[in-house]
Design an enzyme around this catalytic site. Structure first.
Site, short mmCIF file in Angstrom:
data_model
loop_
_atom_site.label_atom_id
_atom_site.label_comp_id
_atom_site.label_asym_id
_atom_site.label_seq_id
_atom_site.Cartn_x
_atom_site.Cartn_y
_atom_site.Cartn_z
N ASP A 42 -25.36 -80.66 -9.72
CA ASP A 42 -26.67 -80.39 -10.31
C ASP A 42 -26.56 -80.09 -11.81
OD1 ASP A 42 -29.37 -80.16 -10.30
OD2 ASP A 42 -29.45 -78.26 -9.21
N HIS A 101 -26.90 -88.40 -16.02
CA HIS A 101 -26.34 -88.89 -14.76
C HIS A 101 -25.07 -89.70 -15.01
CE1 HIS A 101 -29.64 -87.27 -12.58
NE2 HIS A 101 -30.54 -88.12 -13.04
N LEU A 131 -7.22 -88.71 0.07
CA LEU A 131 -8.45 -87.93 -0.09
C LEU A 131 -9.59 -88.70 0.57
CD1 LEU A 131 -10.22 -85.69 -1.55
CD2 LEU A 131 -10.47 -87.33 -3.41
C1 IPE Z 1 -28.22 -84.34 -10.74
O1 IPE Z 1 -28.83 -83.42 -11.52
C2 IPE Z 1 -28.63 -84.37 -9.31
C3 IPE Z 1 -29.10 -85.71 -8.83
C4 IPE Z 1 -30.13 -85.82 -8.05
C5 IPE Z 1 -28.40 -86.93 -9.18
P1 IPE Z 1 -30.40 -83.28 -11.73
O2 IPE Z 1 -30.99 -84.62 -12.01
O3 IPE Z 1 -30.98 -82.53 -10.60
O4 IPE Z 1 -30.44 -82.41 -13.07
P2 IPE Z 1 -31.46 -81.26 -13.45
O5 IPE Z 1 -31.53 -80.31 -12.28
O6 IPE Z 1 -32.77 -81.92 -13.73
O7 IPE Z 1 -30.84 -80.63 -14.66
MG MG Z 2 -31.45 -80.61 -10.24
#
Ligand code: IPE
Ligand code: MG
Length: 227
Positions: free
Chosen positions: A2, A19, A113
């Site tokens: 996140d 991302h 892994l």
């Molecule tokens: C990545 O972070 C999680 C995914 C769904 C790919 P976020 O997209 O939730 O990032 P924030 O929470 O808006 O900072």
């Molecule tokens: Mg998020």
């Protein structure tokens, strides 16, 4: 994983750049897992609720999944990584579904892994899917126990996680492995996922190593000896 969006916004970049940066970080953490001897890593990449995000972001995340397979598969295979998927492939582009299935097939015998990719995954969806299959298989009610349910989940054959790491400081489960994490240890850090580096990963593992896991029981008292 996140905090990608906030990481990007802080830098004046579009969310998708976050991302992408998150994906590059994932590569580093996979390498660290191999180095540290972690045998199973499950990553929460796209939830059943993430479909509710703006179209461009959803499409961008799909593209990233595809690009990562194209770019990283050969190297992951060389490193001995076995790819697995949890969630539902149905709603994805057929071309991406095909790539995911090929990646799973190619790496199925690797042992170093197990990288379990939760994509279009939801914990509740997984449990519903398991219940439907249990009923369809005509399993008698009195044969339904913890072991049986576990075998009907997407994660069948994968041990329950010891440690859950959540980046960016949020204090919630967000529908992730809700059955399997019944006794998992949690590690929450404020760090956004793209900045969660090997050092911090090591810190999380060290913290975990000091936890006292009681599973609802009591810590064994230190044996008293005559000495
Ligand atoms: C990545 O972070 C999680 C995914 C769904 C790919 P976020 O997209 O939730 O990032 P924030 O929470 O808006 O900072
Ligand atoms: Mg998020």
């Amino acid at each position: 994983m996140d905090g990608n969006g906030r990481w990007a916004i802080q830098r004046g970049l579009p969310r998708l750049a976050g991302h992408r940066a998150g994906t590059e970080n994932l590569r580093r953490i996979i390498t660290a897992c191999v180095e540290f001897g972690v045998r199973y890593l499950t990553i929460y990449a796209f939830s059943t609720e993430n479909w509710g995000r703006p179209r461009e972001e959803v499409q961008g995340l799909m593209r990233i999944l595809e690009d990562v397979i194209d770019r990283e598969l050969a190297e992951l295979h060389r490193e001995g990584v076995q790819l697995r998927h949890i969630g539902r492939l149905e709603r994805l582009d057929p071309k991406v579904q095909e790539k995911v299935l090929q990646a799973i097939e190619l790496t199925k015998d690797n042992q170093r892994l197990v990288l379990n990719v939760a994509f279009n995954y939801g914990g509740r969806d997984e449990i519903i899917c398991a219940i439907q299959r249990i009923i369809r298989d005509g399993i008698p009610a009195d044969r339904v126990d913890t072991g049986l349910v576990s075998r009907y989940l997407f994660t069948a054959g994968v041990p329950d996680p010891d440690l859950i790491i959540r980046t960016s400081g949020e204090l919630r489960v967000s529908n992730f492995l809700i059955w399997q994490t019944a006794y998992s240890e949690w590690y929450i850090t404020q760090t956004f996922w793209p900045d969660f580096d090997k050092e911090e990963f090591k810190k999380a593992l060290d913290t975990y190593a000091r936890r006292d896991r009681r599973y609802g029981g009591l810590t064994q008292p230190v044996e008293e000896t005559d000495a």
